[in-house]
Design an enzyme around this catalytic site. Structure first.
Site, PDB file in Angstrom:
ATOM      1  N   GLY A 224      42.710  74.319   3.139  1.00 39.18           N
ATOM      2  CA  GLY A 224      43.838  74.354   4.068  1.00 39.18           C
ATOM      3  C   GLY A 224      45.110  73.852   3.414  1.00 39.18           C
ATOM      4  O   GLY A 224      45.081  72.974   2.564  1.00 39.18           O
TER       5      GLY A 224
ATOM      6  N   ASP B 225      43.538  65.097   6.303  1.00 35.58           N
ATOM      7  CA  ASP B 225      42.817  64.170   7.173  1.00 35.58           C
ATOM      8  C   ASP B 225      42.576  62.808   6.532  1.00 35.58           C
ATOM      9  O   ASP B 225      42.055  61.899   7.188  1.00 35.58           O
ATOM     10  CB  ASP B 225      41.461  64.773   7.570  1.00 35.58           C
ATOM     11  CG  ASP B 225      41.607  65.953   8.519  1.00 35.58           C
ATOM     12  OD1 ASP B 225      42.687  66.102   9.105  1.00 35.58           O
ATOM     13  OD2 ASP B 225      40.641  66.701   8.665  1.00 35.58           O
TER      14      ASP B 225
ATOM     15  N   ASP C  33      37.300  68.352  -0.642  1.00 33.26           N
ATOM     16  CA  ASP C  33      35.935  68.141  -1.080  1.00 33.26           C
ATOM     17  C   ASP C  33      35.300  69.425  -1.596  1.00 33.26           C
ATOM     18  O   ASP C  33      34.572  69.429  -2.597  1.00 33.26           O
ATOM     19  CB  ASP C  33      35.128  67.603   0.107  1.00 33.26           C
ATOM     20  CG  ASP C  33      33.873  66.890  -0.342  1.00 33.26           C
ATOM     21  OD1 ASP C  33      33.999  65.907  -1.107  1.00 33.26           O
ATOM     22  OD2 ASP C  33      32.786  67.325   0.032  1.00 33.26           O
TER      23      ASP C  33
ATOM     24  N   ARG D  64      39.761  79.993   1.265  1.00 29.83           N
ATOM     25  CA  ARG D  64      38.538  79.189   1.336  1.00 29.83           C
ATOM     26  C   ARG D  64      37.432  79.786   0.452  1.00 29.83           C
ATOM     27  O   ARG D  64      36.273  79.403   0.559  1.00 29.83           O
ATOM     28  CB  ARG D  64      38.084  79.033   2.782  1.00 29.83           C
ATOM     29  CG  ARG D  64      39.141  78.348   3.654  1.00 29.83           C
ATOM     30  CD  ARG D  64      38.576  77.634   4.856  1.00 29.83           C
ATOM     31  NE  ARG D  64      39.662  77.038   5.621  1.00 29.83           N
ATOM     32  CZ  ARG D  64      40.083  75.778   5.488  1.00 29.83           C
ATOM     33  NH1 ARG D  64      39.518  74.977   4.615  1.00 29.83           N
ATOM     34  NH2 ARG D  64      41.092  75.319   6.210  1.00 29.83           N
TER      35      ARG D  64
ATOM     36  N   THR E  17      43.662  66.338   1.114  1.00 25.81           N
ATOM     37  CA  THR E  17      43.137  66.506   2.467  1.00 25.81           C
ATOM     38  C   THR E  17      44.113  65.865   3.416  1.00 25.81           C
ATOM     39  O   THR E  17      44.482  64.713   3.260  1.00 25.81           O
ATOM     40  CB  THR E  17      41.765  65.855   2.678  1.00 25.81           C
ATOM     41  OG1 THR E  17      41.663  65.492   4.069  1.00 25.81           O
ATOM     42  CG2 THR E  17      41.603  64.579   1.893  1.00 25.81           C
TER      43      THR E  17
ATOM     44  N   ARG F 188      38.681  66.201  12.206  1.00 24.30           N
ATOM     45  CA  ARG F 188      37.411  66.710  12.683  1.00 24.30           C
ATOM     46  C   ARG F 188      36.292  65.687  12.449  1.00 24.30           C
ATOM     47  O   ARG F 188      35.429  65.483  13.291  1.00 24.30           O
ATOM     48  CB  ARG F 188      37.069  68.021  11.951  1.00 24.30           C
ATOM     49  CG  ARG F 188      36.182  68.966  12.711  1.00 24.30           C
ATOM     50  CD  ARG F 188      36.099  70.306  11.998  1.00 24.30           C
ATOM     51  NE  ARG F 188      37.380  70.993  12.003  1.00 24.30           N
ATOM     52  CZ  ARG F 188      37.734  71.883  12.959  1.00 24.30           C
ATOM     53  NH1 ARG F 188      36.899  72.171  13.934  1.00 24.30           N
ATOM     54  NH2 ARG F 188      38.900  72.471  12.907  1.00 24.30           N
TER      55      ARG F 188
ATOM     56  N   ASP G  51      40.377  61.894   4.430  1.00 24.43           N
ATOM     57  CA  ASP G  51      38.967  61.501   4.465  1.00 24.43           C
ATOM     58  C   ASP G  51      38.226  61.728   3.144  1.00 24.43           C
ATOM     59  O   ASP G  51      37.015  61.936   3.134  1.00 24.43           O
ATOM     60  CB  ASP G  51      38.235  62.188   5.626  1.00 24.43           C
ATOM     61  CG  ASP G  51      38.346  63.701   5.561  1.00 24.43           C
ATOM     62  OD1 ASP G  51      38.946  64.216   4.600  1.00 24.43           O
ATOM     63  OD2 ASP G  51      37.833  64.359   6.476  1.00 24.43           O
TER      64      ASP G  51
END
Lengths: 354, 354, 354, 354
Positions: free
Chosen positions: D10, D130, D105, D71, D128, D174, D132
């Site tokens: 993303g 996020d 990841d 992706r 990322t 998520r 994470d």
């Protein structure tokens, strides 16, 4: 049909939306566009770039002008009277059918003379960040500019409050107070200074003192760079004074801050926003206005209605002769100052509960 | 003189500037203001707050309304015909001389009936973020809203480019396409859908495919929530269809995204901006417009010119009878769509060099 | 438990989040908070306001400090050695159990002496927009500040491009170059001037000329207000020079612009961002950091760990003795300038294709 | 030396600063860079673009990635085990000396296998939004994202106040609650829901009711998209429930809004920020972090230290083996939730004056 564009004078958010709209509209009619680089200079010297739909589609969100700009004026160089000839020769050689000139009073003045003296096929698009052109309600760039001033003042407000200061914000507006007046209304200023209205220093200081007495912890003054202090309002003995006894243009913010601090005893700081006011992405209003002007300027060209400029009137885009549009400064409509003036009043009678 | 204010209907950036301007203008004339809480509900029940100059001076920069709002309408509750009576009794008891009602078609409709049926001394200020009220060129809130959409789309553009997607942005505008049209022009959208114009799904998809073929890596569709897809344009078999065969209001963004992805094969995502479009600090335009309307509404009250509303016409604030203003939806002037339409064209002939 | 707070020195985005977090944490533990007004001045004179959870809950989004600030320092007034006594007496009379002092080197220095000399129960929270305090990785306000500089430069870029100019942006940073260095990296500056590094005027001008030659249409210089030009770099003969032969602090932007224009022949303009850099809503980073520092300062007080200050270390909040934290200026870590330096190189060999 | 770059997964603000910094650093060392288009897909198929200093200098301010992303994962397509072979063959044919892979990841997992199984000369840059990923304190994109959430909530607040509503804001996240937790702290949320903490619906509703009773006119809930409601917290009978009895991911905002409205009787609305959170210009923090990671990744390549990734640790950039970095989700450090938890308390005893 081959159409040339140029942008002259100071840059302004909204120029790129005009360019984009012209290129698309001419393209849709089967024509092509080229951009002369750096205003009349490129037009005289023949420097240009091809303008294609796919290269200009996203410039709507960019400030400034992709064509560059300059203050070159073929009619203002006494050493070289042949500049207008060279310009027309350049367009002949480039096989250009018409020119769309985007600029202020100076640029449109050249366009107007080229049309009236030489029947040059030109259409004008009015541009001035100061909103001081006649024949159009608002010019693009102005809305972006007042939003930048407003957001800056919203930032300065918390600093002013924390330190119990008066802040003087000097805005653009050499000859007209549109930016200062609109930004002053939008920021809840305690006083607004514009070139069109004689400044009453005592009145301004009285408002600041009265509000401090009522508990307001800070003050906010918005001043056009072109606002003039009466000689009696000057604090610095060495400030330059013009022929009318007014403190000279430039530095009004710093001078005012000194005056206010001396007369009210309140700590005062000046901030000059300068070039910040003309940069960055255009506001939605300016993107829409620039786009509409560009489309309609291209339509004038496609209809071969030369010697005219496009303009905003109410909600519609109209056109007017270039000759009528130039040479007249449009100063601030004083009705706006009368409305703003509701906020410059204070209670002389302290017993009146505010 | 004691003046009451209320704000009704959905919130909107610019309400607080109106309130601030009314309070200051009434104060300058020696009067005082109170604010009825949560629209007509507070007016009926007598819930109010004092509005003083110093408490309202800085609210110009705040979104929403400090008075709260509701959709209570004294003329819409069939179970309780006495609501208008109670409302008038409340104002009597509070010794209120006049009311300034700030709201949309619903709120101004109540004001109009109160004036025409009971000679209630009321003045209206038009409010709708959708810009769909007649009698005024633009309403406050609208400019803030299109800037929020524009800034959101400027953000989404880089994501769309990175993933070679079409993005569908669903904007407010249940009955009129003002927001979608202006935001669509300002964001260089590839296509705009408004309630006023029958959507040609094939045309839209052809544009997206043609631009992809020309090398544009993403697409951008702006759709009013009230835009309607023809039944033939639906992709989901279970979408609800209204009596006219149109896909039901709501969810137009998601539905469109499915249609586009299926017909063009291009990955498509929908974003619904929702409440974001009506929140936060008003733009400079909306602060100035709200302030001017507030000052002039207060002046109407001070002159006892009741039964009227203020409105923007060109650059001036005018007034008009409330009765003329209500009940008529002002749909999008289609000249704006014709201008926007210059950007919805594409080259059917691939040999034309764009 | 009754806890007093004060904010000293220049204002800074993030002060209000600290105040809010202290008030909430003390409240949760059953205590109450009061705020001394305008720094040590209020602490000496006993001016304070009650701080309640519901009044402080939303101040997280506001710049500045709701407590006001001042540069009053009880240890810096030679005429009145009794100020510290009065301060302690004030707290006694107010029945205050502990003080949380939020401020820079000056404010924390007072706190440190109060603790070491008089065992006064005080905890410190470090504050400096310039990020030049030792004992903590980053101070709140700094992140907001570099974002404001960055957004301003993003605006100025399009103006610079349109007029083919070099822009010199003067940022805060009297003694340390953190803001200039980080903002310079974030804005893709062509050169960064910080107080910690001797400026090579020739190098800077060579970069600007080399890039112009390569086709870059504009240039961007970010200079700390505390950066020093070597005397040989001065263009104006009457510039003030300090004992080390450096051009005096202040006005570095304007002086640099003159130097650059003279040596490179490129039109150059200076913009001084000034107070804009410290105003307005804190960034998310500063709100989170301020909140975390406030919670942890309150916890120190609740645990009666006085004479200490809170600090950010990596991802955690730690504490350290006040005595270690004060008196040492933390200048810019030069590794950042080495990284930034990758962008100050240019091709001396014009045959190398960049 | 010829270095290839690619961006996978993303998009995220900060990717372009990394690309720019790599290109400049490799150029300074005499090398050249190419960019593989759309992640591993371009690497497999050999689609690339030359990356030159002058073309990439200004991309620092742009969101997304100029290289495009996808992706595609050469190790995740069971039908075509030869993809990694093709990829290596492509790089051979292009005469590439090393690859810098920028991604999360998934992307770094491919890089790690390429290095460990085939000694492919690759260096990783963690990405990322996020936050994470293990091995690094913060990832770029995260700071921009929490600022976007914060600014959106600042907008929604005035709407919530005007209509006395609870607003539920659903954020990205998520598997980890970093964004929700930091944004919740920064926006003074009444409650924060993250995937790492079992939600106590009753507690949340009690806080909202207690604050309403204390006079707070609105409520604010920030929820990670990955937060899970216990089955007992569901209001809609037909919500999908996973194997653990939790309401299924997705739509948590809308579901929560229903639950809250039913249990508290307070009007509640949900807003899903969606793609807005990952678009637009990176914040200063993310531009600086991306630039530093890019410079240091290029330095690893120049030193032929392959199989490693760069990472932020405290204030420094360090490097670590790719194999250690991948495969481990870094969930939210619960100390942040404990700090945030100070704001989720309420007075059970109504006699305690808050």
């Amino acid at each position: 049909m081959k159409v040339a564009l140029l942008t002259g004078g100071g840059d302004c958010p909204g120029l790129n939306p005009v360019i984009r709209a012209v290129v698309r509209t001419i393209h849709n009619a089967g024509g092509k566009s080229i951009g002369m680089l750096e205003g009349w200079r490129g037009a005289i010297e023949g420097n240009f770039t091809d303008l294609r739909v796919q290269d200009t589609d996203e410039i709507i969100a960019r400030g400034g002008t992709i064509l560059g700009s300059s203050r070159t004026n073929p009619y203002k160089d006494p050493d070289d009277p042949e500049l207008a000839d060279r310009l027309i020769k350049t367009f002949d050689e480039l096989d250009v059918d018409a020119l769309i000139a985007i600029g202020g009073d100076d640029t449109l003045g050249v366009a107007s003379r080229l049309y009236s003296e030489r029947k040059f096929p030109v259409v004008g698009v009015p541009k001035t960040i100061d909103n001081d052109l006649s024949c159009t309600d608002f010019t693009f760039g102005f809305d972006t500019s007042i939003n930048i001033v407003m957001e800056s003042v919203d930032r300065l407000r918390t600093t002013a409050e924390s330190h119990r200061r008066v802040m003087v914000i000097e805005t653009m507006g050499r000859h007209a107070g549109w930016i200062a007046c609109f930004a002053g209304i939008a920021t809840a200023a305690d006083f607004i200074l514009v070139p069109e209205v004689e400044v009453d220093i005592d009145e301004m200081c009285n408002i600041l003192k009265a509000r401090r007495a009522e508990g307001k912890s800070y003050g906010l003054i918005i001043a056009s760079e072109g606002a003039k202090l009466p000689q009696s309002g000057m604090v610095t003995q060495d400030a330059e004074v013009d022929d009318f006894g007014h403190v000279k243009l430039g530095g009004i913010g710093d001078n005012l801050a000194e005056v206010i601090e001396e007369r009210t005893g309140i700590e005062t700081r000046a901030v000059t926003l300068g070039h910040l006011q003309r940069g960055g992405p255009p506001s939605a209003y300016d993107r829409v206005l620039g786009t509409r002007l560009g489309i309609n300027a291209a339509r004038l060209v496609l209809n071969r209605q030369y010697g005219r400029m496009v303009a905003l009137r109410g909600m519609g885009i109209v056109d007017a002769p270039l000759s009528e549009a130039v040479g007249t400064l449009r100063t601030l409509d004083l009705e706006f100052m009368r409305e703003a003036g509701e906020f410059f009043k204070y209670d002389a009678d302290p017993n009146h509960t505010p």
